[in-house]
Scaffold this active site. Structure first.
Site, short mmCIF file in Angstrom:
data_model
loop_
_atom_site.label_atom_id
_atom_site.label_comp_id
_atom_site.label_asym_id
_atom_site.label_seq_id
_atom_site.Cartn_x
_atom_site.Cartn_y
_atom_site.Cartn_z
N CYS A 61 22.55 8.25 -13.46
CA CYS A 61 22.48 9.62 -13.52
C CYS A 61 21.13 10.04 -13.36
O CYS A 61 20.13 9.42 -13.56
CB CYS A 61 23.24 10.16 -14.74
SG CYS A 61 22.57 9.77 -16.25
N CYS A 94 18.42 8.77 -15.92
CA CYS A 94 17.86 7.16 -15.32
C CYS A 94 16.60 7.47 -14.64
O CYS A 94 15.61 7.08 -14.88
CB CYS A 94 19.12 6.63 -14.59
SG CYS A 94 20.51 6.21 -15.55
N CYS A 113 3.12 -30.71 10.74
CA CYS A 113 3.09 -31.39 9.72
C CYS A 113 3.21 -30.71 8.56
O CYS A 113 3.36 -29.34 8.49
CB CYS A 113 1.92 -32.38 9.62
SG CYS A 113 0.32 -31.16 9.43
N CYS A 123 1.13 -27.42 7.62
CA CYS A 123 1.28 -26.40 8.63
C CYS A 123 2.26 -25.50 7.35
O CYS A 123 1.87 -24.29 7.12
CB CYS A 123 1.93 -26.71 9.71
SG CYS A 123 1.00 -27.67 10.65
N ASP A 131 -0.10 28.99 18.54
CA ASP A 131 -0.94 28.85 19.28
C ASP A 131 -0.49 29.24 20.67
O ASP A 131 0.64 29.14 20.97
CB ASP A 131 -1.15 27.36 19.35
CG ASP A 131 -2.15 26.76 20.24
OD1 ASP A 131 -3.16 27.48 20.49
OD2 ASP A 131 -1.98 25.90 21.12
N ASP A 185 0.29 22.61 19.27
CA ASP A 185 0.54 21.37 19.87
C ASP A 185 -0.66 20.46 20.00
O ASP A 185 -0.47 19.02 20.45
CB ASP A 185 1.34 21.58 20.95
CG ASP A 185 0.37 21.80 22.29
OD1 ASP A 185 -0.72 22.68 21.71
OD2 ASP A 185 0.53 21.45 23.21
N ASP A 235 -5.55 21.94 16.78
CA ASP A 235 -4.68 22.69 16.03
C ASP A 235 -4.40 21.91 14.72
O ASP A 235 -4.08 22.62 13.89
CB ASP A 235 -3.26 23.10 16.41
CG ASP A 235 -3.37 23.80 18.06
OD1 ASP A 235 -4.26 24.75 18.12
OD2 ASP A 235 -2.43 23.57 18.76
#
Length: 798
Positions: free
Chosen positions: A15, A18, A82, A85, A490, A689, A693
């Site tokens: 709830c 919490c 090996c 690695c 714009d 865009d 801007d």
């Protein structure tokens, strides 16, 4: 080093108290700013990594009694020779933030990494392994396992509910005997106290075990939540009934505890089902992704999983197939259906050199593309990420709700205790009656609906937006969007298509129109301005060759200049010419006539002599006027901002119905103009865009980026309009209004259940099982109301 942000998946919250508790504890830490979303089960933590660590945040959450979800990543690792690695991989991966344990098996060439999602992800782990010279890729049977977790949770709740119901029905029937003992409808053996005890016990301690677990964790963490209230209320009824059975009493309360648990489980089942459908937008977006891709490696075609495609891979896409990743067409010609991204139903032609987006559909021809973005970098993945983050974010209104719910549970316990004491000691009621009222108060007070009210609406609202090509970056932007009164648009690429064409070439000298175009295109070829590209494209159409320009310089808002055969060549506005002492008065009338038609006139000069002019017109989008009209109907003041001269700007503005024009505004001045409007008391939506801007988008109260524009503009904006259609602006505002109205409705219902129910229960007028039903269905009603947003129509009548 510096400020970092992580998203921790938190389990065990039931709830709002919490989430409020976790948030409160984390925010007490130095250099930490935390926000916890109950619905998404996610904690967003912003912290200074010089003062704080991820592990500290995880430890705090775990100490409070909740669990930070960990995931296991199984990897197939190539290149190990090996034990050194495998040991190296383990050591390097273990040092990554968020990785708890890394185990690498050399013989099987497999690695298992336990990590915290939100702090580190699969891609980061794989890249780290590849950086030290090995190859790694996920080794998993089926990606649908992850998606089925929610289905499993629903199945579990369904089983627990049916289990509880089976034992509770006989107990519930015994209530009839309490109310109408003279009817004798029930067999006497059903009224046996030991039988009722036997029926109630599995419900209390098996079906209701989750409430005890949750209550224990919550109390251990120093807080109280819904589980505490349910556990206290039902335990009081159950254990008192046990005492009554042992003392020989026949009037028992086993049905109270069992029926409450059953009804709450029913509420949780319905809630889980409903919450599952709030994230359908994400599922739909993920469903758009291709699963396989045909790549060309070493001259051979091979079909591989989409996750195995790498940047610079050559990908073959046949007619009718989904384009698997973002890329650039290398060879072939086709038309592509981009409606999922742009909303445009007509297929777009694609040929060599042009960009294509993953998840769009190749219609007719076969194309080969070079992958430029794969995995989480693709446009669709970025869209999914934006939607997921928005759904997990918190709206400002939620802060108030969190504060209230933080005090709600302790307050409810206090009211319940006072109710018991008042009835037993002051009103002289029996212990049984006082206990019944105590239980009813605890159960009706559960603030589940309060915690769900805002997040569920935000999830559905942002999902609805995504379906309509409107991406909100967060809940706060969804909330604020309709608290605005001015829209600043714009011009180029926003009101207009952003693909201008050359309409007129006028020579004022001995140069021919063709020579004038050649010189202008040669210098504009160095620029990326849309107007300049129109001149370059026109020169290409005429098959003109470009001459080399030296000492090129772009003068923002004015034009360009460079050297050509030891002469200075300039192209740009009147201001550029006047600043260099070049007179334009003689040709003013001719230029004014072109500008009145909405054309942009660019002047070309050599040294101090004006050579001629080139007029360029950018076509207005068909839907711009409709969008402006709708915004005006909604009471908005609509303005246009542009670097264009005033006459051209006013001509274009007039054609779409805009009365207020801010013309000849330099790129760096756009943000200042927005700030000025804000100082005048306006609440501004800025829509643009381009890169220029971005500052204005960031300054505005709400920045909206046209999604067909640049990534920089989209990054700076609060809302991205993927379809490049200005009608999305009123749609985004309308969705904001509808979502906020929905949230307020949810809060009303959540508060009304508790506000009316609490005093009624305290006054002894509410049976506990009815309180349980009301509490359970309050959550269901809130989630169901939020789901109504999925059915709203954002379109409007012209």
């Amino acid at each position: 080093m510096g400020i970092k942000k992580i998203h921790l998946p938190v389990q065990g919250m039931t709830c709002a108290s919490c989430s409020s508790r976790i948030e409160k504890v984390l925010n007490k830490q130095d250099g930490v700013e935390a926000s916890v979303n109950l619905t998404m089960e996610k904690a967003t933590v912003q912290y200074d990594d010089e003062k704080y660590t991820v592990q500290q945040a995880v430890e705090k959450i775990e100490k409070l009694g909740f669990h930070v979800q960990e995931e296991k990543l199984d990897l197939a690792i190539e290149g190990m020779t090996c034990a050194a690695c495998s040991a190296r991989i383990e050591k390097v991966v273990s040092k990554l933030d968020g990785v708890q344990q890394a185990t690498v098996n050399l013989t099987m060439e497999r690695g298992t990494i336990e990590y915290t999602p939100g702090v580190v992800d699969e891609e980061t782990i794989i890249k780290r392994i590849e950086k030290i010279g090995f190859k790694a890729k996920p080794h998993r049977a089926d990606d649908q396992d992850k998606a089925s977790k929610k289905d499993e949770a629903v199945r579990k709740q369904k089983f627990l509910f049916l289990f509880s119901l089976a034992f509770s029905i006989p107990l519930f029937v015994t209530m009839i005997d309490h109310f109408y003992p003279e009817t004798m409808l029930l067999p006497h053996w059903l009224m046996n106290g030991y039988l009722q005890w036997a029926l109630a016990t599995p419900v209390q301690f098996y079906a209701g075990l989750q409430f005890y677990k949750g209550a224990y964790k919550s109390l251990r963490g120093g807080s109280a939540n819904m589980d505490v209230l349910v556990a206290m209320g039902t335990s009081a009824a159950y254990f008192y009934s046990v005492y009554l059975v042992l003392t020989g009493e026949v009037y028992l309360f086993f049905e109270t505890s069992a029926v409450i648990i059953t009804l709450i489980l029913l509420g949780k089942l319905l809630e889980a089902r409903a919450k599952g459908s709030t994230s359908e937008a994400i599922k739909k977006l993920m469903g758009l992704q291709a699963k396989k891709a045909t790549v060309i490696r070493n001259g051979e075609e091979m079909l591989i999983a989409i996750t195995d495609v790498e940047v610079n891979d050559l990908v073959r896409v046949k007619p009718g197939e989904k384009i698997p990743v973002d890329g650039i067409v290398e060879e072939g010609y086709s038309t592509v259906d981009e409606s999922m991204l742009t909303g445009e139903s007509l297929p777009v032609e694609k040929q060599a050199g042009e960009e294509v987006i993953g998840a769009t559909i190749n219609k007719h021809g076969s194309i080969t593309l070079k992958a430029t973005k794969v995995g989480k970098e693709t446009t669709l993945s970025q869209i999914i990420k934006v939607v997921e983050e928005a759904q997990g974010s918190k709206a400002p209104i939620q802060r108030m709700v969190d504060i209230i719910s933080g005090y709600f549970v302790p307050g409810a316990v206090m009211i319940a205790v006072l109710s018991f004491l008042g009835w037993y000691f002051l009103a002289g009621a029996s212990f049984q009656d006082a206990l019944i009222n105590f239980t009813a108060v605890l159960v009706i007070a559960c603030p589940c609906a309060l915690g769900l009210a805002t997040p569920t609406s935000i999830m559905v609202g942002t999902g609805k937006g995504a379906e309509n090509g409107i991406l909100y970056k967060g809940g706060e932007h969804l909330e604020r969007a309709h608290h605005t009164d001015t829209v600043v648009l714009d011009k180029t690429g926003t009101i207009t298509k952003g693909t201008p064409e050359v309409t007129d070439i006028v020579s004022f000298s001995s140069y021919t129109d063709e020579e004038l175009l050649q010189m202008a295109a040669s210098i504009e070829n160095y620029s990326e301005h849309p107007l300049g590209m129109a001149i370059v494209n026109k020169a290409k159409e005429e098959a003109l060759t470009f001459v080399e320009i030296s000492q090129f310089e772009a003068i923002p808002g004015h034009g360009l200049q460079g050297s050509f055969h030891d002469k200075t060549l300039r192209i740009g506005t009147r201001k550029l010419m006047i600043e260099h002492g070049i007179s334009v008065d003689v040709y003013e009338d001719e230029m004014m006539n072109l500008e009145r038609d909405g054309k942009t006139v660019m002047l070309v000069a050599e040294n101090n002599q004006l050579l001629g002019s080139i007029a360029v017109a950018d076509q207005v989008k068909e839907t711009s006027q409709e969008a402006v009209t709708e915004l005006k109907k909604m009471g908005y003041q609509v303005m246009m901002i542009t670097g264009d001269n005033e006459r051209t700007a006013k001509a274009i503005a007039h054609s779409v119905g805009i009365d207020h024009v801010l013309a000849e505004v330099l790129p760096e001045e756009k943000a200042e103009q927005v700030k000025q409007l804000q100082e005048d008391g306006k609440h501004v939506i800025m829509v643009g865009d381009g890169i220029n801007d971005a500052p204005a988008l960031a300054t505005a109260n709400i920045g909206m980026a046209i999604g067909t524009g640049t990534d920089v503009a989209m990054e700076a904006a609060d809302i991205t309009l993927m379809r490049g259609d200005l009608r999305s602006i009123p749609q985004a505002i309308r969705l904001s209004h509808l979502t906020m109205r929905n949230i307020k409705q949810n809060l009303f219902w959540a508060f009304i259940y508790n506000s009316i129910g609490l005093p009624i229960a305290a006054l002894g007028l509410l049976a506990p099982w009815i309180a349980g039903a009301a509490m359970a269905f309050s959550s269901v009603s809130v989630v169901s109301n939020a789901l109504r947003l999925k059915r709203v129509k954002l379109e409007y009548k012209s």
